[in-house]
Motif scaffolding. Sequence first.
Motif, PDB file in Angstrom:
ATOM      1  N   TRP A  29       0.751  -1.142  -0.114  1.00  0.00           N
ATOM      2  CA  TRP A  29       0.005   0.081   0.092  1.00  0.00           C
ATOM      3  C   TRP A  29       0.841   1.278  -0.027  1.00  0.00           C
ATOM      4  CZ3 TRP A  29      -4.498   1.228  -1.563  1.00  0.00           C
ATOM      5  CH2 TRP A  29      -5.120   2.517  -1.079  1.00  0.00           C
ATOM      6  N   PRO A  30       0.714   2.037  -0.861  1.00  0.00           N
ATOM      7  CA  PRO A  30       1.666   3.157  -0.979  1.00  0.00           C
ATOM      8  C   PRO A  30       0.979   4.515  -0.134  1.00  0.00           C
ATOM      9  CG  PRO A  30      -0.061   3.435  -2.771  1.00  0.00           C
ATOM     10  CD  PRO A  30      -0.440   2.042  -2.260  1.00  0.00           C
ATOM     11  N   GLY A  31       0.220   4.390   0.659  1.00  0.00           N
ATOM     12  CA  GLY A  31      -0.352   5.484   1.558  1.00  0.00           C
ATOM     13  C   GLY A  31      -1.483   6.244   0.766  1.00  0.00           C
ATOM     14  N   HIS A  32      -2.026   7.127   1.465  1.00  0.00           N
ATOM     15  CA  HIS A  32      -3.147   7.961   0.879  1.00  0.00           C
ATOM     16  C   HIS A  32      -3.331   9.270   1.590  1.00  0.00           C
ATOM     17  CE1 HIS A  32      -5.000   5.272   4.034  1.00  0.00           C
ATOM     18  NE2 HIS A  32      -5.738   6.367   4.214  1.00  0.00           N
ATOM     19  N   LEU A  33      -4.238  10.312   1.229  1.00  0.00           N
ATOM     20  CA  LEU A  33      -4.586  11.453   1.804  1.00  0.00           C
ATOM     21  C   LEU A  33      -6.008  11.250   2.456  1.00  0.00           C
ATOM     22  CD1 LEU A  33      -3.141  13.887  -0.706  1.00  0.00           C
ATOM     23  CD2 LEU A  33      -2.612  13.537   1.554  1.00  0.00           C
ATOM     24  N   PRO A  34      -6.282  11.743   3.503  1.00  0.00           N
ATOM     25  CA  PRO A  34      -7.810  11.708   4.063  1.00  0.00           C
ATOM     26  C   PRO A  34      -8.474  12.415   3.103  1.00  0.00           C
ATOM     27  CG  PRO A  34      -6.094  13.017   5.503  1.00  0.00           C
ATOM     28  CD  PRO A  34      -5.337  12.686   4.242  1.00  0.00           C
ATOM     29  N   GLY A  35      -9.458  11.741   2.816  1.00  0.00           N
ATOM     30  CA  GLY A  35     -10.603  11.828   1.845  1.00  0.00           C
ATOM     31  C   GLY A  35     -10.634  11.064   0.577  1.00  0.00           C
ATOM     32  N   GLN A  36      -9.473  10.558   0.371  1.00  0.00           N
ATOM     33  CA  GLN A  36      -9.554   9.345  -0.877  1.00  0.00           C
ATOM     34  C   GLN A  36     -10.187   8.196  -0.773  1.00  0.00           C
ATOM     35  OE1 GLN A  36      -5.068   9.892  -1.534  1.00  0.00           O
ATOM     36  NE2 GLN A  36      -5.781  10.404  -3.657  1.00  0.00           N
ATOM     37  N   SER A  55     -14.962   4.771   0.475  1.00  0.00           N
ATOM     38  CA  SER A  55     -13.952   5.782   0.885  1.00  0.00           C
ATOM     39  C   SER A  55     -13.094   5.125   2.143  1.00  0.00           C
ATOM     40  CB  SER A  55     -14.751   6.840   1.845  1.00  0.00           C
ATOM     41  OG  SER A  55     -15.524   7.617   0.806  1.00  0.00           O
ATOM     42  N   LEU A  56     -12.036   5.525   2.446  1.00  0.00           N
ATOM     43  CA  LEU A  56     -11.085   5.276   3.538  1.00  0.00           C
ATOM     44  C   LEU A  56     -11.467   6.162   4.493  1.00  0.00           C
ATOM     45  CD1 LEU A  56      -7.964   5.341   1.048  1.00  0.00           C
ATOM     46  CD2 LEU A  56      -8.725   3.321   2.197  1.00  0.00           C
ATOM     47  N   SER A  57     -11.531   5.301   5.901  1.00  0.00           N
ATOM     48  CA  SER A  57     -12.169   6.072   6.877  1.00  0.00           C
ATOM     49  C   SER A  57     -11.147   6.281   7.871  1.00  0.00           C
ATOM     50  CB  SER A  57     -13.225   5.291   7.446  1.00  0.00           C
ATOM     51  OG  SER A  57     -13.137   4.100   7.603  1.00  0.00           O
ATOM     52  N   ALA A  58      -9.841   6.065   7.817  1.00  0.00           N
ATOM     53  CA  ALA A  58      -8.885   6.428   8.547  1.00  0.00           C
ATOM     54  C   ALA A  58      -7.606   7.103   7.627  1.00  0.00           C
ATOM     55  CB  ALA A  58      -8.437   5.172   9.296  1.00  0.00           C
ATOM     56  N   PRO A  59      -6.877   7.798   8.259  1.00  0.00           N
ATOM     57  CA  PRO A  59      -5.699   8.361   7.615  1.00  0.00           C
ATOM     58  C   PRO A  59      -4.566   7.168   7.460  1.00  0.00           C
ATOM     59  CG  PRO A  59      -5.766   9.158   9.696  1.00  0.00           C
ATOM     60  CD  PRO A  59      -6.895   8.409   9.636  1.00  0.00           C
ATOM     61  N   ALA A  60      -3.683   7.560   6.618  1.00  0.00           N
ATOM     62  CA  ALA A  60      -2.493   6.408   6.304  1.00  0.00           C
ATOM     63  C   ALA A  60      -1.991   6.127   7.389  1.00  0.00           C
ATOM     64  CB  ALA A  60      -1.592   7.102   5.160  1.00  0.00           C
ATOM     65  N   ASP A  61      -1.712   4.640   7.214  1.00  0.00           N
ATOM     66  CA  ASP A  61      -1.082   4.122   8.656  1.00  0.00           C
ATOM     67  C   ASP A  61      -0.103   2.819   8.091  1.00  0.00           C
ATOM     68  OD1 ASP A  61      -0.271   2.810  11.072  1.00  0.00           O
ATOM     69  OD2 ASP A  61      -2.148   2.342  11.633  1.00  0.00           O
ATOM     70  N   GLY A  62       0.831   2.975   7.568  1.00  0.00           N
ATOM     71  CA  GLY A  62       1.596   1.715   6.869  1.00  0.00           C
ATOM     72  C   GLY A  62       0.770   1.163   5.911  1.00  0.00           C
ATOM     73  N   LEU A 123     -14.829  11.910   6.218  1.00  0.00           N
ATOM     74  CA  LEU A 123     -14.448  12.913   6.853  1.00  0.00           C
ATOM     75  C   LEU A 123     -14.125  12.591   8.350  1.00  0.00           C
ATOM     76  CD1 LEU A 123     -17.955  14.967   6.289  1.00  0.00           C
ATOM     77  CD2 LEU A 123     -15.794  15.051   5.019  1.00  0.00           C
ATOM     78  N   ALA A 124     -14.230  11.364   8.561  1.00  0.00           N
ATOM     79  CA  ALA A 124     -13.575  10.958  10.067  1.00  0.00           C
ATOM     80  C   ALA A 124     -12.277  10.712   9.666  1.00  0.00           C
ATOM     81  CB  ALA A 124     -14.153   9.587  10.250  1.00  0.00           C
ATOM     82  N   ALA A 125     -11.740  10.353   8.434  1.00  0.00           N
ATOM     83  CA  ALA A 125     -10.192  10.180   8.112  1.00  0.00           C
ATOM     84  C   ALA A 125      -9.618  11.578   8.254  1.00  0.00           C
ATOM     85  CB  ALA A 125      -9.978   9.642   6.699  1.00  0.00           C
ATOM     86  N   MET A 126     -10.062  12.696   7.803  1.00  0.00           N
ATOM     87  CA  MET A 126      -9.920  14.060   7.996  1.00  0.00           C
ATOM     88  C   MET A 126      -9.598  14.384   9.288  1.00  0.00           C
ATOM     89  SD  MET A 126     -11.817  16.004   4.891  1.00  0.00           S
ATOM     90  CE  MET A 126     -11.843  15.528   3.178  1.00  0.00           C
ATOM     91  N   LEU A 127     -10.768  14.161  10.169  1.00  0.00           N
ATOM     92  CA  LEU A 127     -10.610  14.444  11.580  1.00  0.00           C
ATOM     93  C   LEU A 127      -9.721  13.602  12.225  1.00  0.00           C
ATOM     94  CD1 LEU A 127     -12.741  16.140  13.312  1.00  0.00           C
ATOM     95  CD2 LEU A 127     -14.173  14.259  13.395  1.00  0.00           C
ATOM     96  N   ARG A 128      -9.304  12.582  11.925  1.00  0.00           N
ATOM     97  CA  ARG A 128      -8.464  11.871  12.747  1.00  0.00           C
ATOM     98  C   ARG A 128      -6.834  12.216  12.159  1.00  0.00           C
ATOM     99  NH1 ARG A 128     -11.060   5.975  12.050  1.00  0.00           N
ATOM    100  NH2 ARG A 128      -9.450   5.177  13.001  1.00  0.00           N
ATOM    101  N   ALA A 129      -6.820  12.628  11.190  1.00  0.00           N
ATOM    102  CA  ALA A 129      -5.589  13.267  10.598  1.00  0.00           C
ATOM    103  C   ALA A 129      -5.296  14.478  11.325  1.00  0.00           C
ATOM    104  CB  ALA A 129      -5.541  13.517   9.188  1.00  0.00           C
ATOM    105  N   ARG A 130      -6.390  15.268  11.490  1.00  0.00           N
ATOM    106  CA  ARG A 130      -6.280  16.781  12.301  1.00  0.00           C
ATOM    107  C   ARG A 130      -5.923  16.438  13.696  1.00  0.00           C
ATOM    108  NH1 ARG A 130      -5.060  19.720  15.283  1.00  0.00           N
ATOM    109  NH2 ARG A 130      -5.887  21.837  15.683  1.00  0.00           N
ATOM    110  N   LEU A 131      -6.599  15.400  14.534  1.00  0.00           N
ATOM    111  CA  LEU A 131      -6.145  14.990  15.816  1.00  0.00           C
ATOM    112  C   LEU A 131      -4.715  14.536  16.029  1.00  0.00           C
ATOM    113  CD1 LEU A 131      -9.552  13.178  16.760  1.00  0.00           C
ATOM    114  CD2 LEU A 131      -8.720  15.624  17.466  1.00  0.00           C
TER     115      LEU A 131
END
Lengths: 240, 199
Positions: A29-36, A55-62, A123-131
């Motif tokens: 997995w190459p990683g992703h941005l929140p919202g992708q 949608s991916l519901s979490a930010p990138a994590d390996g 949006l949860a992925a964005m929120l978690r990336a912000r936290l």
Amino acid sequence: MTDWRRAELRARTPESATARTLYLTVDGWPGHLPGQHVDVRLTADDGYQAVRSYSLSAPADGDRIELSVQPAPHGEVSPYLADDFPTGAAIEVKGPLGGWFVWKPGRPDPVLLVAGGSGVAPLAAMLRARLDLGGDVPPFHLAYSLRDPGQRWFGPLLDGIAEAEDPAVTVACLYTRAAPPGHPRPVGRITAADLDLPGFRPADGPLAFVCGPTAFVERAANLLVHLGHRPDRVRTERFG
Amino acid sequence: MATLTPGFHGHRRTRGDRLPPGQFRTEDFPVLSAGPTPDIPLDRWEFTLTTESGEQHRWNWEQFQALPQQDVTTDLHCVTRWSKFDTRWRGVSLDTLLADVTTDARYALAECYGDYTTNLPLDDLRGGRAWIAHTYDGAPLAAEHGGPARLLVPHLYFWKSAKWITGLTLGRTDRRGFWEQLGYHDYGDPWREQRTWTD
């Protein structure tokens, strides 16, 4: 030509009585941005294939990704993913996809997230990336329209934000049919008052992300434009 | 090799010759847009064709409605994998709009209210394959589906059928539009699954 990667199911947790979050590990997995989002491909034992987008519901994590699935009545793919897909088995995913409905951590603009139902997932992925960033900036607010408390996804995440009482990251649940006892907001559809918030007004230059069913997105995006937000600062994603 | 997904059987809808690879058929008419739906009063609506030399051909709503109208029944294929069969439209053929236009351009950039753009080869707008459509299923085209008028190029993925269209700019070189700059394919043939740059 196309780049499908094997994705193995590690665990599945409930978000509501019917919705599930799937925890998968993806080879390479190459990683992703929140919202992708990703395309998901399922293959039956005779070679029949079906592809859907989630949608991916979490930010990138390996090599780990999370997908949150609301099973559609009589759906071909979503009920299988939510109920029948065995832990340890694999699907294939292609992605990350989408370069518009994304939040890039490091941007200074305030961010107003507006979710309708399962549209809360990206949006949860964005929120978690912000936290994960910590600190005071940028301010984030999630306005989350949902039918009743039983439909509230990402409970631990949202409870944690409420308990932290950090003015930089806030969440308001907008119940449309039934609210928990003592909830301050009257039950009903999203209104201009739900989006007219100090720190997130047009003069504050926020970026808005609106995601949900078509009718919800139409209503919420129009409310934002009528409040004075520039249409090119309101990004939308719809389904259904 | 595809991964086997135990216990998955699928619905096995009839495929036939009408469903491009990787698509599924829907009876709904899903809406996909990058931003808010613009409000475009008909008395301010305008469609402008600009050639590579800067010459402009302009129609207001009344002039546009006075052009020969065509009824079209066609299948739609969206890059998000839904296809919808036998959709019914009414509009003006691009052959009609291009009839009196002198151009050597090879490409067109569709421009829209709300600043959406998309690029297409000019040849794909000719030969009875493209329209500016204003009526869907017998009623004025709803704003969320691109009303008052949208481009309709059903032989390409549906993001090429730009909503809320206000003009076409013709050019000798291909300039990428909104989604094309963000990774979508420049041409977008559903039968060759041209979804993204790498397809």
